[in-house]
Design a protein around this motif. Structure first.
Motif, PDB file in Angstrom:
ATOM      1  N   GLN A  42      29.364 -34.233  41.578  1.00 36.55           N
ATOM      2  CA  GLN A  42      30.018 -33.232  42.424  1.00 36.55           C
ATOM      3  C   GLN A  42      30.061 -33.687  43.888  1.00 36.55           C
ATOM      4  O   GLN A  42      31.057 -33.501  44.581  1.00 36.55           O
ATOM      5  N   LEU A  82      37.978 -26.866  47.021  1.00 37.16           N
ATOM      6  CA  LEU A  82      37.256 -26.886  45.755  1.00 37.16           C
ATOM      7  C   LEU A  82      35.796 -26.549  46.017  1.00 37.16           C
ATOM      8  O   LEU A  82      35.197 -27.040  46.977  1.00 37.16           O
ATOM      9  N   MET A  86      31.841 -26.079  44.045  1.00 37.48           N
ATOM     10  CA  MET A  86      31.075 -26.606  42.921  1.00 37.48           C
ATOM     11  C   MET A  86      30.028 -25.570  42.486  1.00 37.48           C
ATOM     12  O   MET A  86      29.305 -25.037  43.327  1.00 37.48           O
ATOM     13  N   VAL A  88      37.163 -29.055  35.787  1.00 40.05           N
ATOM     14  CA  VAL A  88      37.739 -28.489  37.004  1.00 40.05           C
ATOM     15  C   VAL A  88      38.729 -27.388  36.633  1.00 40.05           C
ATOM     16  O   VAL A  88      39.738 -27.650  35.972  1.00 40.05           O
ATOM     17  N   GLU A 125      32.030 -27.140  36.359  1.00 40.05           N
ATOM     18  CA  GLU A 125      31.328 -27.832  37.450  1.00 40.05           C
ATOM     19  C   GLU A 125      32.075 -27.691  38.782  1.00 40.05           C
ATOM     20  O   GLU A 125      31.463 -27.666  39.850  1.00 40.05           O
ATOM     21  N   VAL A 126      33.409 -27.577  38.700  1.00 39.13           N
ATOM     22  CA  VAL A 126      34.240 -27.507  39.904  1.00 39.13           C
ATOM     23  C   VAL A 126      35.306 -26.439  39.698  1.00 39.13           C
ATOM     24  O   VAL A 126      35.821 -26.278  38.598  1.00 39.13           O
ATOM     25  N   THR A 127      35.625 -25.714  40.771  1.00 40.13           N
ATOM     26  CA  THR A 127      36.682 -24.722  40.670  1.00 40.13           C
ATOM     27  C   THR A 127      37.456 -24.637  41.966  1.00 40.13           C
ATOM     28  O   THR A 127      36.910 -24.837  43.055  1.00 40.13           O
ATOM     29  N   LEU A 177      33.442 -34.028  35.097  1.00 36.16           N
ATOM     30  CA  LEU A 177      33.448 -32.750  35.783  1.00 36.16           C
ATOM     31  C   LEU A 177      34.604 -31.919  35.254  1.00 36.16           C
ATOM     32  O   LEU A 177      35.760 -32.356  35.285  1.00 36.16           O
ATOM     33  N   TRP A 216      37.632 -36.521  35.228  1.00 37.52           N
ATOM     34  CA  TRP A 216      38.111 -35.175  35.602  1.00 37.52           C
ATOM     35  C   TRP A 216      38.566 -34.498  34.318  1.00 37.52           C
ATOM     36  O   TRP A 216      39.537 -34.907  33.691  1.00 37.52           O
TER      37      TRP A 216
END
Length: 461
Positions: free
Chosen positions: A355, A342, A344, A69, A124-126, A67, A96
């Protein structure tokens, strides 16, 4: 594909280029344009070295997953907190992939994220904070975490304020990590002990303490002229002046009437008065450098969020030993908060299993305890393990637990209102702070004009 492109262009018009607001501002186009169109980030992605990752112990996926991030947790304390998530993911055979964007308050990270999404390379993640969840979710870009939240009993475990934040039109669109208290006064215990002083609980006491420190040749209050740091001090003073009810009129309702109130003039006078107790000149420095000035004794006090405590701990400093913490004068019963979260991106849903694992881990007891201990935050759980919390965190938890009447959502950290409003108010406050030719009354009038220029819906009318 055309429909997706259209939706992404809407991201630009709604989140990045609010030109109609600039045009509506009448005689204040100059300062508003600066606030709403900051310089582009100088770098697209700055990747920090990843902390040591443990060897995976379980393997829930047939092949390794990863993922990417995007976040702005880059200080020493923040990296310790992030390492908790990295290691827990590694135990599930999920990598990660760090895309850390340096810069306080996430200003650079926000611009980079929008650029990535527009280029079709959404992570994918923020890390996302506050009301902006709804804007991204309404565009159909965020993964809904309803199944994870239901299975994990999130509504039962979370503080009501946190549960409300991560919901958008009945769907859970983000996973919470921790709650920051921003109205903290940190002080150098050695200096205070040597001078026989205690931390001030009123502004009259603060003035007396600050004067004594100056007579001893010590800078009383550490501060940077960086926009978000000045605005953080300003919002803290607003809370101190009249409590959460008036604070919300200013920064949630964005009421022109509230900005015209004599109380705002008093807040601006207090902000200007505090300058005499700061290093001269007040230069633009990262918050970590400002924190160092307190740690090494160049300054005696620092008003800032509890990420400072996480940083001090990472440097080997401990509460009530090398540094102390207290509420900013007038705010002992209040909690000016921001919440780490976070979100997704849905994409083609191919990363959904990984996720959802990350979301589950974020709410686990181990992550909640360790992440928040390193970060300086308190758990998003209503009933955390108080035995693993220091005095500062325990006071933060007790105050936040009083409920909405004691809570104030941070303007600067996107809890109170949209990006446009935050940037415009913050820019005007910094202009007043750095230019002594601007009177308190002139600054108030300009803030009233900003509030009036906002769209009807942005004001909460």
């Amino acid at each position: 594909m055309g429909d997706m492109r259209h939706r992404l262009l809407r991201v630009v018009t709604t989140l990045l280029l609010p030109t109609s607001f600039v045009m509506a501002a009448g005689g204040h186009e100059c300062c508003l344009a600066a606030a709403l169109n900051p310089p582009a980030a100088s770098t697209i992605i700055g990747t920090i070295p990843s902390p040591v990752v443990t060897t995976p112990t379980t393997q829930n996926f047939p092949a390794p997953s990863s993922l990417q991030v995007v976040h702005w947790w880059t200080s020493d304390g923040e990296r310790r907190a992030v390492s908790v998530l990295i290691n827990k993911l590694a135990e599930q055979n999920i990598q990660w992939r760090d895309a850390a964007i340096p810069g306080g308050a996430g200003i650079g990270a926000g611009k980079v994220l929008k650029s990535m999404v527009l280029a079709g390379n959404a992570p994918e993640v923020t890390q996302l904070n506050g009301v902006i969840f709804g804007e991204w979710s309404d565009l159909g870009l965020l993964l809904e975490l309803d199944r994870v939240a239901t299975q994990g009993s999130w509504q039962k475990l979370l503080f009501p304020t946190v549960w409300s934040l991560v919901n958008n039109h009945g769907h859970v669109v983000a996973a919470p990590l921790g709650i920051h208290r921003i109205n903290n006064l940190y002080y150098n215990t050695a200096i205070f002990k040597r001078l026989g002083m205690t931390p001030p609980t009123s502004w009259d006491e603060f003035d007396q303490v600050a004067t004594r420190l100056q007579q001893a040749g010590i800078t009383p209050l550490a501060q940077s002229s960086e926009t978000w740091q000045v605005a953080t001090l300003f919002e803290t003073l607003a809370l101190s002046e009249s409590g959460p009810a008036y604070y919300r009129q200013l920064f949630v309702d964005v009421s022109p009437k509230a900005f015209a109130d004599p109380r705002l003039l008093h807040i601006l006078k207090r902000l200007r008065k505090l300058r005499q107790f700061m290093p001269q000149p007040v230069t633009e420095r990262p918050w970590t450098e400002v924190a160092h000035s307190l740690a090494d004794g160049r300054a005696a006090m620092f008003i800032m969020g509890d990420w400072v405590k996480g940083e001090f701990n990472a440097w080997g400093l401990n509460v009530d030993q090398q540094f102390g913490c207290a509420a900013v004068p007038g705010t002992a019963d209040y909690h000016l908060y921001s919440i780490d979260t976070l979100a997704m991106f849905a994409g083609d849903y191919s990363h959904q299993p990984a996720q959802e694992v990350l979301a589950q881990l974020m709410m686990s007891p181990a992550v909640q305890a360790d992440y928040n201990r390193f970060k300086g935050t308190i758990s998003v759980w209503r009933t955390p393990d108080l035995n693993r919390m220091d005095r500062c965190s325990t006071n933060s938890w007790r105050t936040f637990s009083k409920g909405a009447a004691s809570q104030a959502p941070s303007l600067v950290h996107r809890m109170a209102t949209d990006e446009t409003t935050k940037d415009a108010i913050s820019a005007e406050v910094r202009r007043f702070f750095t230019d002594e030719r601007v009177s308190e009354l002139e600054a108030q009038q300009r803030l009233i004009s900003i509030a009036r220029a906002l769209p009807h819906t942005a004001r909460g009318d």
